[in-house]
Enzyme design. Structure first.
Site, mmCIF file in Angstrom:
data_model
loop_
_atom_site.group_PDB
_atom_site.id
_atom_site.type_symbol
_atom_site.label_atom_id
_atom_site.label_comp_id
_atom_site.label_asym_id
_atom_site.label_seq_id
_atom_site.Cartn_x
_atom_site.Cartn_y
_atom_site.Cartn_z
ATOM 1 N N GLU A 176 -20.557 19.162 -69.880
ATOM 2 C CA GLU A 176 -21.291 18.349 -70.600
ATOM 3 C C GLU A 176 -22.686 18.929 -70.427
ATOM 4 O O GLU A 176 -23.152 19.075 -69.443
ATOM 5 C CB GLU A 176 -21.267 17.027 -70.643
ATOM 6 C CG GLU A 176 -20.103 16.180 -70.879
ATOM 7 C CD GLU A 176 -20.143 14.590 -70.664
ATOM 8 O OE1 GLU A 176 -21.369 14.335 -70.663
ATOM 9 O OE2 GLU A 176 -19.277 13.861 -70.769
ATOM 10 N N ARG A 177 -23.349 19.031 -71.693
ATOM 11 C CA ARG A 177 -24.981 19.323 -71.700
ATOM 12 C C ARG A 177 -25.517 18.214 -70.922
ATOM 13 O O ARG A 177 -25.178 16.980 -71.127
ATOM 14 C CB ARG A 177 -25.211 19.407 -73.133
ATOM 15 C CG ARG A 177 -26.719 19.158 -73.547
ATOM 16 C CD ARG A 177 -27.099 19.275 -74.903
ATOM 17 N NE ARG A 177 -26.724 17.917 -75.504
ATOM 18 C CZ ARG A 177 -27.466 17.721 -76.559
ATOM 19 N NH1 ARG A 177 -28.376 18.609 -77.254
ATOM 20 N NH2 ARG A 177 -27.293 16.591 -77.275
ATOM 21 N N ASN A 183 -22.579 21.261 -75.508
ATOM 22 C CA ASN A 183 -21.312 20.811 -74.642
ATOM 23 C C ASN A 183 -20.501 21.749 -74.694
ATOM 24 O O ASN A 183 -20.107 22.171 -76.089
ATOM 25 C CB ASN A 183 -20.874 19.389 -75.296
ATOM 26 C CG ASN A 183 -21.989 18.206 -75.118
ATOM 27 O OD1 ASN A 183 -22.220 17.933 -73.813
ATOM 28 N ND2 ASN A 183 -22.508 17.811 -76.026
ATOM 29 N N CYS A 187 -22.187 9.550 -77.767
ATOM 30 C CA CYS A 187 -21.545 9.457 -76.490
ATOM 31 C C CYS A 187 -20.308 8.603 -76.631
ATOM 32 O O CYS A 187 -20.335 7.229 -76.968
ATOM 33 C CB CYS A 187 -21.990 8.861 -75.303
ATOM 34 S SG CYS A 187 -21.104 8.553 -73.878
ATOM 35 N N GLY A 188 -18.985 9.112 -77.197
ATOM 36 C CA GLY A 188 -17.842 8.347 -77.603
ATOM 37 C C GLY A 188 -17.575 7.576 -76.575
ATOM 38 O O GLY A 188 -17.218 6.225 -76.771
ATOM 39 N N CYS A 228 -14.968 13.581 -71.958
ATOM 40 C CA CYS A 228 -16.101 13.605 -72.622
ATOM 41 C C CYS A 228 -15.382 13.325 -74.171
ATOM 42 O O CYS A 228 -14.774 14.069 -74.604
ATOM 43 C CB CYS A 228 -16.723 14.594 -72.785
ATOM 44 S SG CYS A 228 -18.158 14.960 -74.061
ATOM 45 N N GLY A 229 -15.860 11.963 -74.631
ATOM 46 C CA GLY A 229 -15.215 11.606 -75.952
ATOM 47 C C GLY A 229 -15.557 12.538 -77.224
ATOM 48 O O GLY A 229 -14.832 12.649 -77.954
ATOM 49 N N SER A 230 -17.019 12.450 -77.448
ATOM 50 C CA SER A 230 -17.336 13.311 -78.409
ATOM 51 C C SER A 230 -16.856 14.907 -78.543
ATOM 52 O O SER A 230 -16.508 15.386 -79.561
ATOM 53 C CB SER A 230 -19.033 13.423 -78.591
ATOM 54 O OG SER A 230 -19.762 13.668 -77.424
ATOM 55 N N ASN A 284 -23.817 15.413 -81.935
ATOM 56 C CA ASN A 284 -24.564 16.330 -80.560
ATOM 57 C C ASN A 284 -23.610 17.830 -80.788
ATOM 58 O O ASN A 284 -22.530 17.781 -81.298
ATOM 59 C CB ASN A 284 -24.248 15.615 -79.401
ATOM 60 C CG ASN A 284 -22.814 15.156 -78.997
ATOM 61 O OD1 ASN A 284 -21.846 15.214 -79.929
ATOM 62 N ND2 ASN A 284 -22.525 14.804 -77.934
ATOM 63 N N ASN A 316 -28.477 11.093 -70.585
ATOM 64 C CA ASN A 316 -27.493 12.095 -69.634
ATOM 65 C C ASN A 316 -28.113 11.732 -68.250
ATOM 66 O O ASN A 316 -29.092 11.480 -68.001
ATOM 67 C CB ASN A 316 -27.730 13.492 -70.168
ATOM 68 C CG ASN A 316 -26.868 13.687 -71.382
ATOM 69 O OD1 ASN A 316 -25.914 13.279 -71.635
ATOM 70 N ND2 ASN A 316 -27.592 14.699 -72.273
HETATM 71 N N1 API Z 1 -19.516 11.626 -72.707
HETATM 72 C C1 API Z 1 -19.988 11.628 -73.906
HETATM 73 C C2 API Z 1 -20.748 12.635 -74.382
HETATM 74 C C3 API Z 1 -22.248 13.038 -73.920
HETATM 75 C C4 API Z 1 -22.862 14.306 -74.577
HETATM 76 C C5 API Z 1 -23.985 14.726 -73.768
HETATM 77 N N2 API Z 1 -23.605 15.379 -72.713
HETATM 78 C C6 API Z 1 -24.836 15.523 -74.885
HETATM 79 O O1 API Z 1 -24.437 15.711 -75.946
HETATM 80 O O2 API Z 1 -26.162 15.761 -74.625
HETATM 81 C C7 API Z 1 -18.978 11.342 -74.807
HETATM 82 O O3 API Z 1 -18.025 10.481 -74.346
HETATM 83 O O4 API Z 1 -19.011 11.659 -75.877
#
Ligand code: API
EC number: 5.1.1.7
Length: 300
Positions: free
Chosen positions: A215-216, A197, A76-77, A224-226, A163, A67
């Site tokens: 986001e965390r 998150n 991180c999707g 943020c994909g996830s 996550n 991060n």
């Molecule tokens: N941007 C990312 C997620 C990052 C997650 C991160 N911030 C964490 O779990 O610490 C996504 O597209 O999935």
């Protein structure tokens, strides 16, 4: 070992990603390098996806995710789509298997340039999300913010997509909330021992959501994909939508939805775009960098 490696500035639906090529090396991108790169407006990012040599048979690469505050992320999707696009452009391959700290991920680039990533199976068990207290049903946990008798946000669905995520259901545009103020309080709430998150999700129809995420370890990001995956799964799990939804990521400048399919085999597949912006070289221990066109010029 040379002190610079190649990297690409990319984005996944606006989520700012640095894809760093650490293959052939044993060192890692350091948290100090991440913090320095994030402090520079040109290389400011949400996640670094560091591509390392494969560690397990049958995988194409091991990916380390950082991060922007230098902390580690398990998933991180949007960044994974960027890695696929970079490696597909380099090798001509279309299908990849990656290993991360959270497990094995399969991904494929389609003919139209979109990329699908199998993000694995969601986890609902409170101690594995993790939450600090036992909740029998994590689809609606006790947590609220704002006045006690009239909370602004309350009763999120909690889950892990590798996550930790908390999804707050809202009945108006997620952009109309002061997420910049609530995000840090919720990310660091003691109920989340590894932080979380934080996403606001509005149900548009039984197959569409509109989301926005704090986001965390990275704060307000454009996408943020996830979190999109966690929103889709949580919506289906609570009967708000079916198992296949489009996600309009409200904060993204790119008006293309993510498509999330929580398949019957329990795997969550996310499909969306990735975009290359520019390439350069960086020092993975300090974060000193230069753009390709500037190579030979003084390093910064
Ligand atoms: N941007 C990312 C997620 C990052 C997650 C991160 N911030 C964490 O779990 O610490 C996504 O597209 O999935």
């Amino acid at each position: 070992m040379s002190n610079t490696v190649e990297f690409a500035k990319m984005n996944g639906l606006g989520n700012k990603i640095l894809v760093v090529d650490m293959r052939g090396r044993t060192d890692k991108v350091t948290p100090q390098a991440a913090i320095a790169l994030n402090a520079d407006a040109d290389t400011q990012f949400d996640q670094i996806m560091a591509i390392h040599d494969p560690k397990a048979q049958g995988t194409d690469a091991y990916i380390d995710i950082l991060n922007s505050d230098g902390s580690k992320a398990q998933a991180c999707g949007n960044g994974t789509r960027c890695v696929v696009q970079a490696l597909a452009a380099e090798t001509g391959k279309k299908a990849f298997t990656f290993q991360t700290v959270a497990g094995i991920l399969n991904a494929v680039e389609h003919g139209d340039g979109t990329i699908s990533v199998d993000m694995g199976q969601p986890v609902f068990e409170w101690s594995h999300i993790p939450l600090a207290e036992e909740f029998h049903d994590t689809s609606r946990i006790e947590l609220q913010i704002g006045p006690i008798d009239n909370p602004v946000l309350h009763s999120p669905s909690a889950m892990s997509m590798g996550n930790p995520h908390a999804i707050f259901w809202v009945d108006r545009d997620p952009m109309s909330f002061d997420l910049e103020r609530f995000g840090p309080l919720l990310e660091n709430h003691p109920i989340f021992p590894e932080k979380a998150n934080i996403t606001l999700a509005q149900v548009i129809s039984d197959s569409a959501l509109r989301t926005r995420t704090w986001e965390r370890g990275a704060g307000l990001t454009l996408a943020c994909g996830s979190a999109a995956c966690a929103s889709a799964v949580s919506a289906a799990r609570t009967g708000r939508t079916g198992r296949k939804v489009t996600i309009d990521v409200a904060s993204s400048p790119i008006r293309q939805p993510l498509v999330i399919d929580w398949r019957e085999d329990d795997h969550v597949v996310m499909t969306g775009p990735a975009e290359w912006e520019w390439s350069g070289a960086l020092d993975p221990s300090t974060g000193t960098w230069s753009r390709d066109a500037e190579r030979g010029a003084e390093a910064r």
